[in-house]
Design a protein around this motif. Structure first.
Motif, short mmCIF file in Angstrom:
data_model
loop_
_atom_site.label_atom_id
_atom_site.label_comp_id
_atom_site.label_asym_id
_atom_site.label_seq_id
_atom_site.Cartn_x
_atom_site.Cartn_y
_atom_site.Cartn_z
N GLU A 10 33.73 8.54 -14.46
CA GLU A 10 33.04 8.48 -13.33
C GLU A 10 31.57 8.55 -13.70
O GLU A 10 30.63 7.50 -13.14
CB GLU A 10 33.41 9.72 -12.38
N ARG A 11 31.12 9.29 -14.49
CA ARG A 11 29.66 9.57 -14.95
C ARG A 11 29.29 8.42 -15.84
O ARG A 11 28.07 7.79 -15.42
CB ARG A 11 29.47 10.81 -15.69
N HIS A 12 30.15 7.79 -16.62
CA HIS A 12 29.91 6.68 -17.42
C HIS A 12 29.76 5.11 -16.57
O HIS A 12 28.71 4.63 -16.80
CB HIS A 12 30.96 6.20 -18.71
N LEU A 13 30.46 5.44 -15.31
CA LEU A 13 30.39 4.24 -14.62
C LEU A 13 29.23 4.45 -13.63
O LEU A 13 28.53 3.24 -13.32
CB LEU A 13 31.64 3.86 -13.85
N GLN A 14 28.69 5.50 -13.27
CA GLN A 14 27.75 5.56 -12.37
C GLN A 14 26.27 5.42 -13.33
O GLN A 14 25.54 4.61 -12.79
CB GLN A 14 27.30 7.16 -11.95
N VAL A 15 26.44 5.56 -14.61
CA VAL A 15 25.07 5.55 -15.41
C VAL A 15 25.10 3.83 -15.60
O VAL A 15 24.04 3.31 -15.44
CB VAL A 15 25.49 6.16 -16.84
N LEU A 16 26.37 3.13 -15.72
CA LEU A 16 26.45 1.69 -15.91
C LEU A 16 25.83 1.08 -14.78
O LEU A 16 25.15 0.08 -14.63
CB LEU A 16 27.77 1.26 -16.32
N ARG A 17 26.45 1.60 -13.55
CA ARG A 17 25.85 1.09 -12.16
C ARG A 17 24.42 1.05 -12.12
O ARG A 17 23.81 0.12 -11.64
CB ARG A 17 26.26 1.82 -11.00
N ASN B 135 18.99 -1.29 -11.90
CA ASN B 135 17.73 -0.98 -12.17
C ASN B 135 17.09 -1.17 -13.38
O ASN B 135 16.24 -0.75 -14.04
CB ASN B 135 17.61 0.42 -11.74
N GLU B 136 17.83 -2.18 -13.96
CA GLU B 136 17.45 -2.43 -15.73
C GLU B 136 15.94 -2.78 -15.84
O GLU B 136 15.49 -3.76 -14.74
CB GLU B 136 18.35 -3.46 -16.48
N PRO B 137 15.24 -2.54 -16.60
CA PRO B 137 15.63 -1.57 -17.70
C PRO B 137 15.40 -0.26 -17.08
O PRO B 137 14.52 0.08 -16.00
CB PRO B 137 14.45 -1.83 -18.68
N ILE B 138 16.01 0.79 -17.46
CA ILE B 138 15.93 2.18 -16.81
C ILE B 138 16.31 3.06 -18.03
O ILE B 138 16.79 3.00 -18.99
CB ILE B 138 16.99 2.21 -15.60
N GLY B 139 15.53 4.34 -17.88
CA GLY B 139 15.32 5.24 -18.92
C GLY B 139 16.13 6.39 -18.50
O GLY B 139 16.50 6.70 -17.50
N ILE B 140 16.37 7.20 -19.49
CA ILE B 140 17.13 8.57 -19.55
C ILE B 140 16.55 9.29 -18.39
O ILE B 140 17.33 9.91 -17.49
CB ILE B 140 17.25 9.23 -20.82
N VAL B 141 15.29 9.78 -18.31
CA VAL B 141 14.73 10.59 -17.54
C VAL B 141 14.93 10.25 -15.96
O VAL B 141 15.44 10.99 -15.19
CB VAL B 141 13.33 10.71 -17.64
N LYS B 142 14.61 9.15 -15.66
CA LYS B 142 14.94 8.56 -14.17
C LYS B 142 16.35 8.38 -13.95
O LYS B 142 16.52 8.89 -12.86
CB LYS B 142 14.64 7.14 -14.29
N MET B 143 17.65 8.30 -14.95
CA MET B 143 18.62 8.25 -14.50
C MET B 143 19.05 9.93 -14.34
O MET B 143 19.76 10.09 -13.24
CB MET B 143 19.44 7.74 -15.55
N GLY C 195 21.29 13.43 -11.09
CA GLY C 195 21.30 15.11 -11.11
C GLY C 195 21.84 15.54 -12.50
O GLY C 195 22.25 16.68 -12.79
N TYR C 196 22.34 14.62 -13.31
CA TYR C 196 23.00 15.04 -14.59
C TYR C 196 22.06 15.18 -15.64
O TYR C 196 21.17 14.71 -15.59
CB TYR C 196 23.86 13.74 -15.10
N PRO C 197 22.33 16.44 -16.34
CA PRO C 197 21.40 16.73 -17.37
C PRO C 197 21.13 15.55 -18.45
O PRO C 197 21.97 14.76 -18.61
CB PRO C 197 21.90 17.96 -18.24
N HIS C 198 20.02 15.51 -19.01
CA HIS C 198 19.65 14.49 -19.89
C HIS C 198 20.53 14.10 -21.05
O HIS C 198 20.89 13.13 -21.33
CB HIS C 198 18.30 14.84 -20.45
N HIS C 199 21.16 15.34 -21.58
CA HIS C 199 22.09 15.20 -22.63
C HIS C 199 23.30 14.28 -22.36
O HIS C 199 23.93 13.69 -23.07
CB HIS C 199 22.42 16.50 -23.46
N LYS C 200 23.61 14.75 -20.99
CA LYS C 200 24.92 13.96 -20.37
C LYS C 200 24.81 12.45 -20.42
O LYS C 200 25.77 11.82 -20.64
CB LYS C 200 25.48 14.86 -19.39
N VAL C 201 23.56 12.31 -19.65
CA VAL C 201 23.30 10.62 -19.45
C VAL C 201 23.10 9.82 -20.92
O VAL C 201 23.52 8.98 -21.00
CB VAL C 201 21.79 10.77 -18.71
#
Length: 101
Positions: free
Chosen positions: A13-20, A25-33, A38-44
């Motif tokens: 579910e997290r992977h698909l939310q990140v993909l969505r 929003n491409e391009p998009i970075g880790i901090v914005k995601m 609400g996921y920690p940077h390491h999980k993103v």
């Protein structure tokens, strides 16, 4: 056994939310995601790595972007999820009498 499956589903579910987010929003970075989900940077970061290994996204200097394979994956996703749901439905034990047999 079921706990492990639930953790895998949560991760998917997290992977698909990140993909969505990348798709929308491409391009998009880790901090914005991380801030928006609400996921920690390491999980993103881990989700991005998994998506990159599947050739669904690729890095750019401005952030993650989609690839040529992304559209086909998204087109097939609902059907694959439905197939998994059907399998899981078939695994239910509806009646204790089935067990006592």
């Amino acid at each position: 056994m079921i706990d492990r499956l639930e953790k895998e589903v949560d991760m998917l579910e997290r992977h698909l939310q990140v993909l969505r987010m990348v798709i929308e929003n491409e391009p998009i970075g880790i901090v914005k995601m991380s801030n928006e989900t609400g996921y920690p940077h390491h999980k993103v970061r881990y989700s991005l790595r998994v998506l990159e290994e599947e050739n669904l996204i690729e890095p750019s200097s401005q952030g993650a972007i989609t690839t040529e394979q992304t559209g086909e994956f998204v087109d097939d996703l609902d059907e694959k999820v439905d197939e998994i749901i059907d399998k899981l439905e078939g695994m239910k034990i509806e009646d204790a009498a089935e067990i006592e047999g």
